[in-house]
Design a protein around this motif. Sequence first.
Motif, PDB file in Angstrom:
ATOM      1  N   GLN A 287       0.818  -1.212   0.000  1.00  0.00           N
ATOM      2  CA  GLN A 287       0.000   0.000   0.000  1.00  0.00           C
ATOM      3  C   GLN A 287       0.850   1.260   0.000  1.00  0.00           C
ATOM      4  O   GLN A 287       1.978   1.275   0.492  1.00  0.00           O
ATOM      5  N   LEU A 288       0.260   2.267  -0.593  1.00  0.00           N
ATOM      6  CA  LEU A 288       0.797   3.620  -0.524  1.00  0.00           C
ATOM      7  C   LEU A 288       0.062   4.300   0.625  1.00  0.00           C
ATOM      8  O   LEU A 288      -1.128   4.589   0.526  1.00  0.00           O
ATOM      9  N   PHE A 289       0.766   4.518   1.731  1.00  0.00           N
ATOM     10  CA  PHE A 289       0.163   5.073   2.942  1.00  0.00           C
ATOM     11  C   PHE A 289       0.436   6.571   2.966  1.00  0.00           C
ATOM     12  O   PHE A 289       1.563   7.013   3.198  1.00  0.00           O
ATOM     13  N   SER A 290      -0.579   7.355   2.680  1.00  0.00           N
ATOM     14  CA  SER A 290      -0.402   8.809   2.564  1.00  0.00           C
ATOM     15  C   SER A 290      -0.988   9.526   3.774  1.00  0.00           C
ATOM     16  O   SER A 290      -1.980   9.082   4.353  1.00  0.00           O
ATOM     17  N   THR A 291      -0.351  10.639   4.133  1.00  0.00           N
ATOM     18  CA  THR A 291      -0.748  11.415   5.306  1.00  0.00           C
ATOM     19  C   THR A 291      -0.967  12.869   4.918  1.00  0.00           C
ATOM     20  O   THR A 291      -0.139  13.466   4.226  1.00  0.00           O
ATOM     21  N   SER A 292      -2.081  13.413   5.383  1.00  0.00           N
ATOM     22  CA  SER A 292      -2.394  14.827   5.164  1.00  0.00           C
ATOM     23  C   SER A 292      -1.697  15.675   6.216  1.00  0.00           C
ATOM     24  O   SER A 292      -1.302  15.177   7.281  1.00  0.00           O
ATOM     25  N   VAL A 293      -1.571  16.955   5.946  1.00  0.00           N
ATOM     26  CA  VAL A 293      -0.946  17.855   6.901  1.00  0.00           C
ATOM     27  C   VAL A 293      -1.728  17.923   8.211  1.00  0.00           C
ATOM     28  O   VAL A 293      -1.167  18.231   9.266  1.00  0.00           O
ATOM     29  N   ASP A 294      -3.035  17.594   8.177  1.00  0.00           N
ATOM     30  CA  ASP A 294      -3.826  17.610   9.409  1.00  0.00           C
ATOM     31  C   ASP A 294      -3.835  16.257  10.111  1.00  0.00           C
ATOM     32  O   ASP A 294      -4.572  16.060  11.079  1.00  0.00           O
ATOM     33  N   GLY A 295      -3.020  15.305   9.629  1.00  0.00           N
ATOM     34  CA  GLY A 295      -2.888  14.022  10.299  1.00  0.00           C
ATOM     35  C   GLY A 295      -3.757  12.911   9.759  1.00  0.00           C
ATOM     36  O   GLY A 295      -3.609  11.760  10.172  1.00  0.00           O
ATOM     37  N   TRP A 296      -4.687  13.208   8.840  1.00  0.00           N
ATOM     38  CA  TRP A 296      -5.547  12.169   8.263  1.00  0.00           C
ATOM     39  C   TRP A 296      -4.704  11.236   7.415  1.00  0.00           C
ATOM     40  O   TRP A 296      -3.778  11.670   6.720  1.00  0.00           O
ATOM     41  N   THR A 297      -5.007   9.943   7.458  1.00  0.00           N
ATOM     42  CA  THR A 297      -4.207   8.962   6.739  1.00  0.00           C
ATOM     43  C   THR A 297      -5.071   8.108   5.824  1.00  0.00           C
ATOM     44  O   THR A 297      -6.276   7.948   6.045  1.00  0.00           O
TER      45      THR A 297
END
Length: 539
Positions: free
Chosen positions: A341-351
């Motif tokens: 998986q490509l595990f991506s994270t937003s600047v607000d912490g959402w994944t």
Amino acid sequence: MSCVTSPLSAAEPADRPPHGPVRLSRSVGALVGLLSVAAALAAGHLVAGFVGLSASPYLAVGNTAIDLTPLPLKDFAVRTFGTHDKLVLLSGMALVIAVLALVAGVISRRSPLPGTILAVLLGLVGVAAVFNRPDTGQLGVFAPVVSLAVGVVVFRYLHGLAMRRALDDQSSAEPATGIGDQAPSRRTFLVSSAAVAVGAGVAGLGGQLFGNRVNVEASRNAVGTLVAKTKAPAIPAGADFTKDGTVSFITPGKDFYRVDTALTVPRILAEDWSLRVHGMVDRELNLSYNDLRGRDLVEQTVTMTCVSNEVGGPYISTATFVGVPLRDVLAEAGVKPGTEQLFSTSVDGWTCGSPVDVVMDPARGALLALGMNGEPLPVEHGFPVRIVVPGLYGYVSATKWVTDIELTTYAARQGYWIDRGWGVQGPIKTQSRIDSPQGFARVPAGKVVISGVAWAQPTGIAKVEVRVDGGPWQQALLAADVSNSAWRMWRTEFDLKGGGHNVECRATDKSGYTQTDQRVSVVPDGATGWHSVSFTVQA
């Protein structure tokens, strides 16, 4: 023998008036509690304006409430309130906090101790919420600490003034009623209360202004025109049936659905943005906005769908995105064998976890998107950069404000929604929707036009069938086919007599699969079932 009375025995001491123990009226106690909580929240919001609005105790508790809300309740909120779910949450929180403030004041009519304890407990909740947020820096906890201190100090200060006022009123045979005749203690309490109310308003407004001081629009404007080297196919004139009641093929930015967990939209300057690509890769990448901006850009028209979209629901929109192929960036990093998986994270912490095989599929065209509908991404839709993976529901494919990408396995990391009971893969299901006539509409007798939209990303729609009142299926006319990753409009006509009627639709994708009539809820991986609408034909 005469008796001499001492001065001390001639009257009761000031703290023991002749009418019994001093206590506040319920209304005054409630006012003290309400003003104290308002001052506390405003002070915390003001500090958060300098260290990051996500550190505001009010917003941090709200975000924590979103994270801890059970899945069925979240689904109910989205289904019932739609894109207004965050406003409902914040309004509900305000009501609960106001009630607690009133209670704190009322139970402190004799002593400030009960209210002080409750204020400390509420303050500690705010500290814990901010401390555990992934999107607050080290200075973030300063905001709830200030909030706690201000709340306690203001509560005890106003409570003391109110007690002195009550003491003067109880000691006076005829309490003053006019403003000019009021005792000093009463005037002091009123002036102080007004000052606290005004100060709270100014502090709260100041926090909001300082928190939004980052000029994101200037940064967006400075990006300029995003010219794609590889263009998407032009949208033909016959791509929709808006005259017959369908939505437009391309969704304007202001109408594009938005379902996310952010109570405050992150405000990031393009020049400050960076992306780290790491994990199960041969080489780690750290990319700036200019690194992406300077690459060959591609353009792709994509229909995005939310997994919370009920049968016939509105959480689906289409836009033309411009960006860098995500596959090229991952190839540059070198994806190691065994990566899932490509595990991506937003600047607000959402994944979010996206299947690597889907992201690497050149036919999908997954993007690190910089633009949307001919301009840089709108702030609420992910500026400066977001991920777009066609064919997957947004909860596993559409990280906005992305700042980190880790290549990993599903056993090692779980995305925000996966950890809360949603499916891992999230492929979009073949579905269709009736746009016109709308439910319970009244239409003229004769030829009744029925229109709608169907989608099956990334397979594409082959046909749509419609039937009225359980009769035979009639194949609808399809609009121009733009892309397998985009929706497709349809229309048909029926000659109907007066009275009530019920219309149903079903779609068949290009693989030959026809959507099922079995009604399934959105949890855990998307709703299924035929959409139906009841309406009346006027005789």
